[in-house]
Design an enzyme around this catalytic site. Structure first.
Site, PDB file in Angstrom:
ATOM      1  N   CYS A 415       0.864  -1.183   0.000  1.00 32.52           N
ATOM      2  CA  CYS A 415       0.000   0.000   0.000  1.00 32.52           C
ATOM      3  C   CYS A 415       0.898   1.230   0.000  1.00 32.52           C
ATOM      4  O   CYS A 415       1.930   1.250   0.671  1.00 32.52           O
ATOM      5  CB  CYS A 415      -0.901  -0.008   1.241  1.00 32.52           C
ATOM      6  N   GLU A 449       1.709  -4.427  -5.287  1.00 30.98           N
ATOM      7  CA  GLU A 449       0.563  -5.318  -5.161  1.00 30.98           C
ATOM      8  C   GLU A 449      -0.660  -4.702  -5.815  1.00 30.98           C
ATOM      9  O   GLU A 449      -0.899  -3.506  -5.707  1.00 30.98           O
ATOM     10  CB  GLU A 449       0.293  -5.590  -3.672  1.00 30.98           C
TER      11      GLU A 449
END
Length: 552
Positions: A415, A449
């Site tokens: 993140c 990700e």
């Protein structure tokens, strides 16, 4: 869920938090007095409870189930799993309902029907849109008959309900056409040149955007100022002729999409109409408007405005509590180890296992500005790299990225966020560059990700483009290998290929993939690089003092 813990909370320095204790005393005193608030906020949850209590008179009224994250007595993220009550909040409610034999029989007959508490599609007609003069009819998306928030109000956006429906049908038609086009392109050659239709469309867009910076005539400026003075912040500013029709339509589509996403959250019960979504936060010397819903505890979220300590990230209910907290807060930088420093910029490595509360509060804060973030409390498997900018008052949070300690797929970022007050200043690219620098030290190839947020995808594509063009500029050989580019830049080959395709630098010819060295793009990049000069924010590898963690 409710906290089982009964001990007093502690501040960031290990001392008792007098602000929170005073706040609890005030809350307890108000509850003991039995005072009823002057205004009762009516929500769908309270309406359903009142209906269920009328339908089943033998059932005792059960308090609203708090589906917000669990709290500690200090009001911030729980410090350990032992403080959480993991029993089902629905157990007592279900047991009380099944005490009535008649209800048990009816449940057998109507077992195929959904439970009442999960039915969120019904509208609460006692709610009203906060926009002055609005009757709550229509919706910005054109798909709903009513709205209860400014985000879906046609009047706020200077439109009528019928105009919204017409725009919605036009958008749906365009989406269907684009789906058909994508389906036809799927069976075409994989690396073909742009079709004549795509080329014409690009030329049309370029033509439409030519006059977007020409400025407004004096009459229109006066009209816009008059609109602003008469309506203030209760209406959206007039946007026509400020930019091109193409860009304005893109903005309208984004507004409708965001409004539809909020409507889905409202229907699912994740947010209620204006009651538990934080609108603004006071963070240091900035007041920030939030973008998305974050699962702060209900007692904080319903205030609409949150006060956050910019150093320890503790959240509070009022300016007074924040001022008293800042007077005693000993934190002036994030916890953990400072692994990078150059000038005023520092990066701290924070272990989610060692500094659980800080990382949980950081995730809650980040969710206010990220759409796809789902991790809030399970922070122990992650390392957080927090970038700060220092001055004489302390190290101020610029942004951060999190990274799994042991990633099976070699993700180097889970993140990533740049705080809104530091956006469009090059800090996002610095965070991305720093994540790849760590991958180089680890001698690994990394990739972020998925899914990426909209702003994250734009930042990464821009970074990959810059890395590839810099590599092409410095490359002197005749044959180039994607594997060699990946090993030198630590960028995943899949990301390299997708970026080359978007730049039209990868072609398929005679059974081979060829990388084209487009000198026009390289020259354009070099001109921008020269224009930035010394103001260009970059990461200096020599300033990194870090070794890969072992056995974490």
């Amino acid at each position: 869920m409710h906290s089982k813990s009964v001990h007093l909370g502690s501040g960031s320095d290990g001392t008792e938090d007098s602000d929170s204790s005073a706040e609890r005393e005030q809350t307890n005193s108000s509850e003991s007095d039995g005072n009823i608030p002057k205004r009762t906020r009516l929500t769908r949850a309270s309406l359903r409870l009142s209906q269920s209590s009328q339908d089943t008179p033998d059932v005792k009224r059960v308090g609203d189930h708090d589906e917000s994250p669990p709290l500690t007595p200090t009001g911030n993220a729980p410090s350990s799993e032992s403080e959480l009550d993991i029993s089902s909040p629905n157990a007592s409610h279900d047991e009380s309902v099944t005490k009535d034999p008649a209800l048990r029989d009816s449940d057998k007959d109507l077992s195929h029907r959904p439970k009442r508490r999960r039915c969120h599609e019904t509208y609460n007609f006692n709610m009203k849109c906060p926009t002055p003069g609005c009757n709550s009819l229509g919706h910005l998306t054109g798909k709903h008959e009513r709205h209860f928030a400014v985000s879906g109000c046609p009047l706020y956006h200077n439109l009528s309900a019928d105009e919204c429906k017409v725009k919605a049908s036009t958008r749906e038609k365009h989406e269907e056409e684009s789906k058909v086009q994508e389906e036809s392109n799927r069976h075409a050659t994989r690396h073909q040149m742009p079709t004549s239709k795509q080329t014409r469309y690009k030329e049309q867009v370029t033509e439409m955007r030519k006059g977007r910076n020409s400025g407004l005539p004096k009459e229109q400026k006066e009209k816009y100022m008059e609109h602003r003075q008469s309506h203030g912040n209760t209406r959206e500013p007039l946007l026509e002729n400020i930019t091109s029709e193409y860009d304005l339509e893109l903005f309208r589509k984004a507004q409708a999409r965001a409004s539809e996403d909020l409507e889905k959250l409202r229907i699912q019960g994740q947010i209620t109409e204006g009651s538990n979504m934080i609108k603004t936060i006071l963070f240091g010397r900035y007041e920030l408007d939030t973008w998305y819903h974050s699962p702060y505890p209900e007692e904080y979220a319903r205030l609409g405005r949150l006060y956050v300590c910019e150093f320890c990230l503790k959240y509070m209910k009022s300016q007074t509590i924040l001022r008293r907290h800042m007077a005693k807060c000993v934190w002036k930088h994030p916890p953990g180890d400072e692994v990078y420093r150059k000038g005023a910029i520092s990066v701290f490595e924070v272990d989610g296992k060692k500094n659980k509360i800080y990382c949980q509060n950081l995730c809650l804060l980040a969710k206010l500005f990220l759409d796809h973030k789902t991790l809030y409390y399970d922070v122990e498997p992650f390392l957080f790299y927090v970038m700060t900018e220092a001055d004489n008052t302390g190290c101020h949070l610029v942004g951060y990225f999190s990274k799994e300690k042991n990633s099976f797929l070699n993700y180097n970022v889970s993140c990533i966020l740049t705080m809104p007050q530091y956006m469009r200043q090059g800090f996002g690219k610095m965070l991305i560059d720093f994540s790849y620098l760590l991958s180089k030290v680890e001698e690994k190839v990394g990739s972020p990700e998925r899914p990426l947020s909209d702003l994250g995808l734009i930042s990464y594509r821009s970074y990959w483009k810059e890395v590839l063009l810099r590599y092409m500029y410095n490359f002197q050989g005749k044959e180039i290998s994607i594997k060699e580019i990946s090993q030198e830049t630590a960028v995943n080959p899949v990301d390299i290929v997708s970026t080359l395709q978007s730049l039209q630098m990868l072609k398929y010819w005679k059974g081979k993939h060829l990388v084209l060295k487009r000198q026009d793009l390289i020259d354009e990049w070099k001109a921008k690089e020269t224009k930035r000069g010394s103001n260009n924010k970059t990461i200096d590898p020599s300033s990194l003092k870090w070794t890969p963690p072992k056995g974490t």
